[in-house]
Design a protein around this motif. Structure first.
Motif, PDB file in Angstrom:
ATOM      1  N   MET A   1       7.845  80.417  28.471  1.00 36.79           N
ATOM      2  CA  MET A   1       8.802  79.540  29.142  1.00 36.79           C
ATOM      3  C   MET A   1      10.186  79.747  28.537  1.00 36.79           C
ATOM      4  O   MET A   1      10.336  79.898  27.335  1.00 36.79           O
ATOM      5  N   SER A   2      11.197  79.788  29.413  1.00 36.97           N
ATOM      6  CA  SER A   2      12.554  80.024  28.951  1.00 36.97           C
ATOM      7  C   SER A   2      13.463  78.901  29.437  1.00 36.97           C
ATOM      8  O   SER A   2      13.239  78.300  30.480  1.00 36.97           O
ATOM      9  N   ASN A   3      14.498  78.624  28.668  1.00 31.64           N
ATOM     10  CA  ASN A   3      15.514  77.667  29.079  1.00 31.64           C
ATOM     11  C   ASN A   3      16.699  78.345  29.746  1.00 31.64           C
ATOM     12  O   ASN A   3      17.598  77.676  30.234  1.00 31.64           O
ATOM     13  N   SER A   4      16.708  79.689  29.757  1.00 31.20           N
ATOM     14  CA  SER A   4      17.857  80.433  30.261  1.00 31.20           C
ATOM     15  C   SER A   4      17.530  81.160  31.558  1.00 31.20           C
ATOM     16  O   SER A   4      16.485  81.818  31.666  1.00 31.20           O
ATOM     17  N   VAL A   5      18.431  81.029  32.507  1.00 35.18           N
ATOM     18  CA  VAL A   5      18.360  81.844  33.721  1.00 35.18           C
ATOM     19  C   VAL A   5      19.079  83.153  33.408  1.00 35.18           C
ATOM     20  O   VAL A   5      20.244  83.154  33.010  1.00 35.18           O
ATOM     21  N   ARG A   6      18.363  84.272  33.564  1.00 36.09           N
ATOM     22  CA  ARG A   6      18.932  85.578  33.210  1.00 36.09           C
ATOM     23  C   ARG A   6      19.252  86.361  34.480  1.00 36.09           C
ATOM     24  O   ARG A   6      18.409  86.519  35.360  1.00 36.09           O
ATOM     25  N   MET A  73      20.123  77.853  40.931  1.00 37.67           N
ATOM     26  CA  MET A  73      20.248  78.835  39.851  1.00 37.67           C
ATOM     27  C   MET A  73      18.931  79.546  39.573  1.00 37.67           C
ATOM     28  O   MET A  73      18.910  80.737  39.243  1.00 37.67           O
ATOM     29  N   GLY A  74      17.819  78.827  39.696  1.00 37.10           N
ATOM     30  CA  GLY A  74      16.532  79.475  39.468  1.00 37.10           C
ATOM     31  C   GLY A  74      16.279  80.641  40.396  1.00 37.10           C
ATOM     32  O   GLY A  74      15.553  81.586  40.058  1.00 37.10           O
ATOM     33  N   MET A 181       8.437  81.082  34.283  1.00 37.84           N
ATOM     34  CA  MET A 181       8.810  79.668  34.278  1.00 37.84           C
ATOM     35  C   MET A 181      10.184  79.476  33.627  1.00 37.84           C
ATOM     36  O   MET A 181      10.497  80.111  32.619  1.00 37.84           O
ATOM     37  N   LEU A 182      10.980  78.625  34.237  1.00 31.88           N
ATOM     38  CA  LEU A 182      12.261  78.218  33.677  1.00 31.88           C
ATOM     39  C   LEU A 182      12.239  76.709  33.511  1.00 31.88           C
ATOM     40  O   LEU A 182      11.699  75.999  34.357  1.00 31.88           O
ATOM     41  N   VAL A 188      11.649  71.942  36.056  1.00 30.51           N
ATOM     42  CA  VAL A 188      10.788  73.100  35.808  1.00 30.51           C
ATOM     43  C   VAL A 188      10.742  73.942  37.076  1.00 30.51           C
ATOM     44  O   VAL A 188      10.527  73.426  38.177  1.00 30.51           O
ATOM     45  N   PHE A 189      10.943  75.240  36.906  1.00 32.37           N
ATOM     46  CA  PHE A 189      11.021  76.183  38.026  1.00 32.37           C
ATOM     47  C   PHE A 189       9.988  77.276  37.786  1.00 32.37           C
ATOM     48  O   PHE A 189      10.153  78.120  36.907  1.00 32.37           O
ATOM     49  N   HIS A 190       8.892  77.258  38.560  1.00 27.24           N
ATOM     50  CA  HIS A 190       7.826  78.254  38.419  1.00 27.24           C
ATOM     51  C   HIS A 190       8.102  79.439  39.348  1.00 27.24           C
ATOM     52  O   HIS A 190       8.500  79.259  40.498  1.00 27.24           O
ATOM     53  N   GLN A 191       7.833  80.643  38.839  1.00 30.37           N
ATOM     54  CA  GLN A 191       8.015  81.853  39.638  1.00 30.37           C
ATOM     55  C   GLN A 191       6.768  82.725  39.568  1.00 30.37           C
ATOM     56  O   GLN A 191       6.756  83.743  38.865  1.00 30.37           O
TER      57      GLN A 191
END
Length: 471
Positions: A1-6, A73-74, A181-182, A188-191
Motif C-alpha cells: 500500500m502506498s500513500n503516493s500517486v506516482r 488523482m488515483g 492500492m493507494l 482507499v483506492f484499489h487497482q
C-alpha cells in the motif's frame, strides 16, 4: 500500500501525497500551481480543464485528451500527465504557435483547453480532416473568438504533418507501474490487475464504488464535493480491457472506452458510430466506458437503447461464476438492475450485422453535441424478399429504464415497411409508453417524437433524404 500517486508530470516522475479521490484539476491548481488548466463548468462539458493523459499501448505511448475536473488523482497513477505548461519544450508547440499566429484567442480562458485537445489530435491523427478537427473541438466551448480561426490553426498544423507529444519512452513507465492500492486521508483506492482480484475485492467490499472512467460519477465528485472513501478502479483489469471479435460477434470488456468501441463499430454500424460521437466529446469518450454507461442504469443513457436493439448480451461475473443475459433484461426499474452486490459487469457482446439487416439509432436533444437525450430511438429490422421478418425497437427517455417496444416491433413484422406499417408501429408506440414530463420535453412531445422516428426510419431505409436537426 502506498500513500503516493506516482505519475509523469510534464515529462518528470512525480509523487503526490494526496487523497486519491481529489480531482486532478484541484491538485494541479493548488499544489504545483499549474494554473493554465482552468475550471469552467466542473462537469466535463466546457473543456477549459482539458489536459493529455499518456499510457503505454504496445511499443508506444499514446496520448488522449481528458477533463481534469472530473478525473480523480488515483486514476492517473502509473500514467503520464501533460498540461498546457508542459507542451512547450524550448519553443512553442506547433498548435500553440499556430493559435498565436492566427489570432485564435481573445479572452484566453478557454484557449489552454483548446490547445490541449488539438495537441492530442495532432499527435494521434496527423492527417486529420475538417470533420476530425471539429470532432476534437466538440468538447471545448469558446464564447468570444469563434471557431473559424481555431479550426484554421488546426488545419495549418495537420497540413504540416501533425506534431508529436514530447514525453517519456515506453521503458520509463516501468518505474511508475500502477499500484494495487493507494491510501491517504481516509480514502482507499484499489487497482486490481485481474478479474480474479477484482471479484475477490468486490466480494469483500460490496459497498465500495466501482469506478470505470468516472465521466458520470466524477461530476458528483467535482460539483457536489462528494468523498470517495473506498474505490475499486477497473481501468487496470486485463480481462475488462479486452476486445474480442469472431465471425459473428463483437465483445467488449466492461472497461473498454467508448473511443475504442467507436473504432471497432464504425465499419459495421455507421449509425451507432454517429451516436457515439454525439453523446460524448473526445475527452469523455477517451475515459468513459461501455460498462459504466450501462451500469449507471440511466433511463436516458444513449448506449443501452442502441445495444438493446442490436440484441446485445451482458456478462455478469462473481466468485460464484459467470451468468449471461439479454441486455434488455438487465434493467429492472429506475436505476435498479440485475447486478448483485458481489457482481461486476464483465463484458457486453453484440452480433455483427447480417444480410438484410437495417439498423438506425436517432438521438433527439436540444443541441447536436454534448447534450442529454430527450428521446433516443433505435431500430433494427431484418428483411427478406421485401418483407420484414423480424424487428427490434428500443427507446431511452420514454420510461424508467431503457426499454423495448414489443408491440411496435410486431406491427412491422410481415410488412413491406411502408407508410401504413409505419403508422401502425407509431400507434403501438403511443399506446405502449407513458413518459414523464421534465425540462427536456413534455410527455406529449416525447410520444410524438418517438412516433415520428418510425417514419424517419422508414424513409431513411428507403433511401429518401431526411432533413436532420437537433430538437
Amino acid at each position: 500500500m502506498s500513500n503516493s500517486v506516482r505519475f509523469f508530470l510534464n515529462g518528470q516522475i512525480h509523487e503526490a501525497n494526496v487523497r486519491p479521490d481529489t480531482t486532478v484539476l484541484d491538485w494541479l491548481r493548488n499544489v504545483p500551481r499549474l494554473t493554465g488548466t482552468k475550471e469552467g463548468c466542473a462537469e466535463g462539458d466546457c473543456g477549459a480543464c482539458s489536459l493529455l493523459i499518456g499510457h503505454v499501448d504496445g511499443d508506444q505511448v499514446k496520448y488522449h485528451a481528458a477533463n481534469s475536473c472530473i478525473l480523480a488523482m488515483g486514476q492517473i497513477d502509473g500514467r503520464a500527465l501533460v498540461t498546457v505548461e508542459g507542451l512547450k519544450t524550448g519553443e512553442l508547440h506547433p498548435i500553440q504557435a499556430a493559435m498565436a499566429e492566427n489570432g485564435s484567442s481573445q479572452c484566453g480562458f478557454c484557449t489552454p483547453g483548446i490547445v490541449m485537445s488539438l495537441a492530442g489530435l495532432a499527435a494521434s491523427n496527423p492527417q486529420a480532416d475538417d470533420e476530425a478537427i471539429h470532432d476534437a473541438l466538440a468538447g471545448n466551448l469558446c464564447r468570444c473568438t469563434g471557431y473559424r480561426p481555431i479550426v484554421e490553426a488546426a488545419r495549418k498544423v495537420v497540413a504540416a504533418g501533425g506534431a508529436a507529444i514530447a514525453g517519456p519512452h515506453v521503458a520509463a513507465f516501468a518505474e511508475i507501474e500502477p499500484q494495487s492500492m493507494l491510501s491517504d486521508g481516509g480514502a482507499v483506492f484499489h487497482q486490481p490487475a485481474s478479474l480474479n482480484e477484482l471479484l475477490a475485492l468486490r466480494s469483500e467490499k460490496p459497498e465500495a464504488i466501482l469506478l470505470g472512467g468516472g465521466t458520470d460519477l466524477g461530476v458528483a465528485l467535482a460539483d457536489y464535493h462528494t468523498d470517495w472513501n473506498e474505490v475499486i478502479a477497473l481501468a487496470s483489469v486485463r480481462e475488462l480491457r479486452q476486445i474480442c471479435e469472431t465471425d459473428n460477434h463483437l465483445s467488449f470488456g466492461a472497461a473498454v472506452t467508448w473511443e475504442e468501441v467507436l473504432a471497432r463499430v464504425s465499419a459495421h454500424y455507421p449509425s451507432l458510430a454517429t451516436l457515439i460521437r454525439r453523446f460524448g466529446s473526445t475527452q469523455i469518450r477517451s475515459m468513459g466506458t461501455i460498462g459504466g454507461n450501462i451500469g449507471t442504469a440511466s433511463p436516458i443513457g444513449d448506449g443501452p437503447p442502441a445495444l438493446i436493439a442490436l440484441g446485445a448480451e451482458i456478462e455478469l461475473a462473481s466468485l460464484s461464476g459467470h451468468r449471461f443475459l439479454s441486455l434488455e433484461d438487465f434493467f429492472l426499474d429506475y436505476r435498479k438492475t440485475e447486478l448483485r452486490p458481489n457482481e461486476v459487469i464483465a463484458s457486453i457482446s453484440i452480433p455483427k450485422p447480417k444480410e438484410g439487416q437495417a439498423f438506425r439509432v436517432y438521438k433527439i436533444s436540444k443541441r447536436y453535441d454534448q447534450d442529454i437525450s430527450t428521446v433516443c430511438g433505435a431500430f433494427s429490422v431484418f428483411r427478406e424478399e421485401g418483407q420484414v421478418r423480424s424487428a427490434r425497437i428500443a427507446f431511452g427517455g420514454m420510461a424508467a429504464t431503457p426499454i423495448r417496444a414489443i408491440e411496435a416491433e410486431q406491427a412491422l413484422v410481415g410488412t413491406a415497411l411502408d407508410r401504413r406499417a409505419a403508422e401502425s408501429c407509431a400507434a403501438a408506440i403511443s399506446a405502449r409508453f407513458q413518459p414523464l414530463s421534465d425540462w427536456r420535453g413534455s410527455a406529449e412531445y416525447r410520444l410524438q417524437v418517438a412516433a415520428n422516428l418510425v417514419e424517419r426510419f422508414r424513409r431513411d431505409v428507403a433511401g429518401e433524404t431526411v432533413e436532420v436537426m437537433a430538437l
